[in-house]
Design a protein around this motif. Structure first.
Motif, PDB file in Angstrom:
ATOM      1  N   GLU A  37       8.813 -28.430   2.919  1.00 53.97           N
ATOM      2  CA  GLU A  37       9.488 -27.866   1.757  1.00 53.97           C
ATOM      3  C   GLU A  37       8.510 -27.133   0.834  1.00 53.97           C
ATOM      4  N   ILE A  38       7.212 -27.298   1.079  1.00 49.95           N
ATOM      5  CA  ILE A  38       6.198 -26.606   0.288  1.00 49.95           C
ATOM      6  C   ILE A  38       5.585 -25.447   1.062  1.00 49.95           C
ATOM      7  N   PHE A  39       5.244 -25.700   2.328  1.00 52.88           N
ATOM      8  CA  PHE A  39       4.510 -24.721   3.124  1.00 52.88           C
ATOM      9  C   PHE A  39       5.364 -24.025   4.178  1.00 52.88           C
ATOM     10  N   GLY A  40       6.604 -24.469   4.353  1.00 55.65           N
ATOM     11  CA  GLY A  40       7.473 -23.863   5.346  1.00 55.65           C
ATOM     12  C   GLY A  40       7.666 -24.744   6.568  1.00 55.65           C
ATOM     13  N   ARG A  41       8.780 -24.507   7.282  1.00 54.12           N
ATOM     14  CA  ARG A  41       9.110 -25.349   8.442  1.00 54.12           C
ATOM     15  C   ARG A  41       8.120 -25.158   9.587  1.00 54.12           C
ATOM     16  N   ASN A  42       7.816 -23.901   9.920  1.00 57.62           N
ATOM     17  CA  ASN A  42       6.960 -23.649  11.079  1.00 57.62           C
ATOM     18  C   ASN A  42       5.515 -24.057  10.856  1.00 57.62           C
ATOM     19  N   SER A  43       5.098 -24.123   9.604  1.00 61.38           N
ATOM     20  CA  SER A  43       3.750 -24.609   9.310  1.00 61.38           C
ATOM     21  C   SER A  43       3.608 -26.079   9.674  1.00 61.38           C
ATOM     22  N   VAL A  44       4.741 -26.742   9.847  1.00 58.69           N
ATOM     23  CA  VAL A  44       4.752 -28.154  10.227  1.00 58.69           C
ATOM     24  C   VAL A  44       5.114 -28.321  11.702  1.00 58.69           C
ATOM     25  N   TYR A  45       6.181 -27.643  12.151  1.00 61.02           N
ATOM     26  CA  TYR A  45       6.658 -27.833  13.514  1.00 61.02           C
ATOM     27  C   TYR A  45       5.575 -27.597  14.567  1.00 61.02           C
ATOM     28  N   ARG A  46       4.920 -26.447  14.508  1.00 59.66           N
ATOM     29  CA  ARG A  46       4.058 -26.025  15.617  1.00 59.66           C
ATOM     30  C   ARG A  46       2.778 -26.843  15.749  1.00 59.66           C
ATOM     31  N   PRO A  47       1.995 -27.025  14.680  1.00 62.16           N
ATOM     32  CA  PRO A  47       0.764 -27.824  14.853  1.00 62.16           C
ATOM     33  C   PRO A  47       1.037 -29.283  15.193  1.00 62.16           C
ATOM     34  N   THR A  48       2.077 -29.875  14.604  1.00 60.80           N
ATOM     35  CA  THR A  48       2.346 -31.282  14.901  1.00 60.80           C
ATOM     36  C   THR A  48       2.803 -31.465  16.344  1.00 60.80           C
ATOM     37  N   TRP A  49       3.573 -30.487  16.868  1.00 62.85           N
ATOM     38  CA  TRP A  49       4.017 -30.625  18.266  1.00 62.85           C
ATOM     39  C   TRP A  49       2.831 -30.496  19.222  1.00 62.85           C
ATOM     40  N   ALA A  50       1.881 -29.638  18.901  1.00 63.89           N
ATOM     41  CA  ALA A  50       0.685 -29.513  19.739  1.00 63.89           C
ATOM     42  C   ALA A  50      -0.055 -30.849  19.806  1.00 63.89           C
ATOM     43  N   LEU A  51      -0.176 -31.523  18.674  1.00 65.35           N
ATOM     44  CA  LEU A  51      -0.839 -32.828  18.644  1.00 65.35           C
ATOM     45  C   LEU A  51      -0.004 -33.885  19.364  1.00 65.35           C
ATOM     46  N   PHE A  52       1.316 -33.786  19.275  1.00 68.56           N
ATOM     47  CA  PHE A  52       2.210 -34.685  20.006  1.00 68.56           C
ATOM     48  C   PHE A  52       1.958 -34.583  21.510  1.00 68.56           C
ATOM     49  N   VAL A  53       1.837 -33.367  22.017  1.00 64.93           N
ATOM     50  CA  VAL A  53       1.572 -33.159  23.444  1.00 64.93           C
ATOM     51  C   VAL A  53       0.226 -33.774  23.830  1.00 64.93           C
ATOM     52  N   LEU A  54      -0.796 -33.560  23.006  1.00 58.39           N
ATOM     53  CA  LEU A  54      -2.131 -34.073  23.313  1.00 58.39           C
ATOM     54  C   LEU A  54      -2.158 -35.601  23.339  1.00 58.39           C
ATOM     55  N   PHE A  55      -1.458 -36.232  22.406  1.00 58.15           N
ATOM     56  CA  PHE A  55      -1.453 -37.698  22.408  1.00 58.15           C
ATOM     57  C   PHE A  55      -0.575 -38.259  23.526  1.00 58.15           C
ATOM     58  N   ASN A  56       0.434 -37.533  23.968  1.00 54.30           N
ATOM     59  CA  ASN A  56       1.165 -37.943  25.174  1.00 54.30           C
ATOM     60  C   ASN A  56       0.252 -37.891  26.396  1.00 54.30           C
ATOM     61  N   LEU A  57      -0.596 -36.865  26.443  1.00 53.24           N
ATOM     62  CA  LEU A  57      -1.590 -36.786  27.511  1.00 53.24           C
ATOM     63  C   LEU A  57      -2.542 -37.979  27.430  1.00 53.24           C
ATOM     64  N   GLY A  58      -2.928 -38.333  26.204  1.00 43.26           N
ATOM     65  CA  GLY A  58      -3.792 -39.501  26.016  1.00 43.26           C
ATOM     66  C   GLY A  58      -3.151 -40.782  26.510  1.00 43.26           C
ATOM     67  N   CYS A  59      -1.837 -40.910  26.330  1.00 43.69           N
ATOM     68  CA  CYS A  59      -1.128 -42.091  26.841  1.00 43.69           C
ATOM     69  C   CYS A  59      -1.256 -42.179  28.357  1.00 43.69           C
ATOM     70  N   GLY A  60      -1.069 -41.045  29.022  1.00 42.83           N
ATOM     71  CA  GLY A  60      -1.149 -41.046  30.473  1.00 42.83           C
ATOM     72  C   GLY A  60      -2.538 -41.360  30.988  1.00 42.83           C
ATOM     73  N   LEU A  61      -3.567 -40.978  30.220  1.00 42.79           N
ATOM     74  CA  LEU A  61      -4.953 -41.195  30.649  1.00 42.79           C
ATOM     75  C   LEU A  61      -5.524 -42.523  30.171  1.00 42.79           C
ATOM     76  N   SER A  62      -4.779 -43.283  29.375  1.00 52.07           N
ATOM     77  CA  SER A  62      -5.290 -44.535  28.803  1.00 52.07           C
ATOM     78  C   SER A  62      -5.636 -45.541  29.892  1.00 52.07           C
ATOM     79  N   LYS A  63      -6.795 -46.195  29.724  1.00 55.40           N
ATOM     80  CA  LYS A  63      -7.259 -47.187  30.703  1.00 55.40           C
ATOM     81  C   LYS A  63      -7.117 -48.617  30.212  1.00 55.40           C
ATOM     82  N   ASP A  64      -6.792 -48.783  28.924  1.00 58.53           N
ATOM     83  CA  ASP A  64      -6.634 -50.136  28.391  1.00 58.53           C
ATOM     84  C   ASP A  64      -5.485 -50.147  27.387  1.00 58.53           C
ATOM     85  N   PHE A  65      -5.087 -51.349  27.020  1.00 60.53           N
ATOM     86  CA  PHE A  65      -3.903 -51.521  26.173  1.00 60.53           C
ATOM     87  C   PHE A  65      -4.121 -50.949  24.771  1.00 60.53           C
TER      88      PHE A  65
END
Length: 500
Positions: free
Chosen positions: A120-148
């Motif tokens: 509501e301050i910086f705009g919708r896309n200023s939030v949607y795009r960078p956060t989704w990129a990080l979401f993808v990266l942490f999903n990748l981290g889940c798949g590569l995790s070796k411990d709990f």
């Protein structure tokens, strides 16, 4: 040309305001707001998101729906694999292993407190795009995790950064659609939000039984990565962000300084406004009865949905002897109910329009959103009692599965009716309302499954579910009370001010 216009505007400004020496800077700047105020170029301005073509609007809605489904399915698809996770990592406590699934949901609860106000301050896309990129990266981290521990941390941050799709999405819908038109797109988004937890156990059950539970983590990564590019199909829709850009462009073209938008009249910096906005969801829950009670009712039902992730395992695996895939498929009843609710979007919107024409002043009548919630409030306890007292081996499995149909229907109707009712009541802070509701909803979704083991140890499944169904009886009056007292509550609210 622009130089002459600038001189004319400045001359008009000087003639309409007291001498500069008698006014502070802010008083001087806003003494004649119509001269330097940047707004839309009339009611039909094509730059206004509410004047976009129907195709453009629904392209945005489709992207939001797909990404919402991607986010929510990841919260529940791991539930059938909980016991295998427990065995693989040697976890001794049930609450500990449950954190695998619900650290993600905890992330949902915290992310909107920052990202919704930021949108509501910086705009919708200023939030949607960078956060989704990080979401993808942490999903990748889940798949590569070796411990709990690594898995928990990656699931937590995946939940935090995925939360923008569900928390900010309704704000985007209100950017584009008039309250009399927002019903159908909001229904579609709500349906996808609930379809995720409905289909998640089905997908997770089959992957766990036939491929291995780790494939659930890779499924989440592939799904989120495959839809990442769709965010570039979504143009910026936040009106004040677009007007701020317009003011900046006009200032460059004309050389006229001091142009401003309605939202900038407070004179606060972006950082100060952002800090103030971060607290707004918490303030709404603490001081706004409409937001608190609607969020509480929906959050309790949302918590029941996630509790059912464990309860269905108890009933269908323990009593009926089903495997992971088949037990996950039992959620098909809830999924069917969610789909049926989606088909009610047009009818619910017609009811709202008719009631607005009859009771609304200037076309505004938020209480017109409540009739579907009234019916759902009556039916949801019945669906829960139905499930509680039919999950026995001497009763055909289709009977308890069918109880999920009215439960799924009621969930969506309550969610969408209350979400649009609260947003219609305070449309200028719709994203903050979404954040407040998301916070409470996710706290319930995270905490309910953690108490499931102890609840089902102390009581037989039918009695545990009866206790929960009895609590929902207490919520029945909520939509009826808002029908009667909603206008009075809004008139007393400090959140009626458009710019807080």
């Amino acid at each position: 040309m622009f130089g002459e216009e600038k001189k004319d505007l400045e001359a008009g400004f000087r003639s309409l305001t007291p001498p500069r020496s008698l006014l502070s800077y802010e008083e001087y700047r806003y003494s004649t707001p119509d001269i330097f105020l940047v707004t839309w170029d009339g009611p039909d301005d094509p730059e206004n998101p509410r004047n976009w073509t129907t195709g453009k609007k629904f392209l945005v809605v489709i992207v939001l729906c797909v990404n919402t489904f991607c986010v929510t399915i990841g919260s529940a698809d791991i539930s059938p694999a909980i016991h295998r996770v427990k065995l693989q990592y040697g976890i001794s406590t049930e609450p500990g292993v449950c954190l695998t699934g619900y650290s993600y949901v905890f992330g949902w609860a915290t992310g909107p407190l920052i990202f919704s106000p930021a949108s509501e301050i910086f705009g919708r896309n200023s939030v949607y795009r960078p956060t989704w990129a990080l979401f993808v990266l942490f999903n990748l981290g889940c798949g590569l995790s070796k411990d709990f521990t690594s898995l928990l941390i990656c699931r937590l941050f995946a939940g935090i950064f995925s939360s923008t799709a569900t928390a900010v999405g309704f704000g985007s819908a209100y950017d584009m659609f008039h309250p009399t038109q927002v019903g159908p797109p909001a229904f579609l988004m709500a349906m996808c939000a609930f379809l995720g937890p409905g289909f998640g156990p089905i997908v997770g059950g089959f992957l766990t039984e036939y491929s291995g539970w780790e494939y659930i983590l890779w499924f989440n990564f592939i799904f989120s990565a495959s839809v990442f590019a769709t965010w570039w199909l979504v143009p910026e829709s936040h009106p004040q962000t677009l007007l701020t850009r317009k003011a900046r462009e006009l200032q460059k073209k004309t050389g006229i300084e001091g142009l401003y938008t309605e939202a900038q009249k407070t004179g606060l910096s972006r950082s100060r406004t952002f800090i103030t906005a971060i607290w707004r969801p918490l303030q709404l829950l603490a001081f706004e009865p409409i937001v608190f009670l609607t969020s509480l009712f929906v959050s309790f039902i949302w918590g029941i949905l996630y509790l059912y992730l464990g309860a269905y395992i108890v009933v269908f695996r323990t009593r009926y002897g089903w495997g992971e895939a088949k037990a996950g498929a039992a959620f098909g009843g809830i999924a069917l109910g969610i789909l049926l609710a989606g088909g009610m979007a047009g009818m619910a919107n017609k009811i709202f329009v008719k009631l607005s024409e009859k009771h609304g002043k200037n076309g505004s009548f938020p209480e017109g959103r409540l009739p579907p919630a009234m019916l759902a409030a009556l039916l949801v306890p019945a669906s829960m009692f139905w499930f509680a007292w039919t999950g026995f081996t001497h009763v055909h499995w289709a009977v308890p599965v069918a109880s999920g149909i009215p439960f799924g229907w009621c969930m969506v109707m309550l969610f969408i009716s209350f979400a649009t009712y609260a947003s219609d009541s305070f449309p200028h802070i719709a994203a903050s309302i979404g954040a407040a509701s998301s916070l409470l909803r996710c706290m319930f979704a995270m905490s309910f499954p953690l108490v499931t083991p102890k609840l089902y140890e102390r009581f037989e499944p039918e009695w545990a579910e009866t206790i929960l169904a009895s609590v929902t009886l207490l919520f029945i009056p909520v939509p009826f009370l808002f029908w009667r007292y909603g206008p009075w509550l809004r008139s007393k609210s400090k959140f009626q001010s458009k710019f807080l």
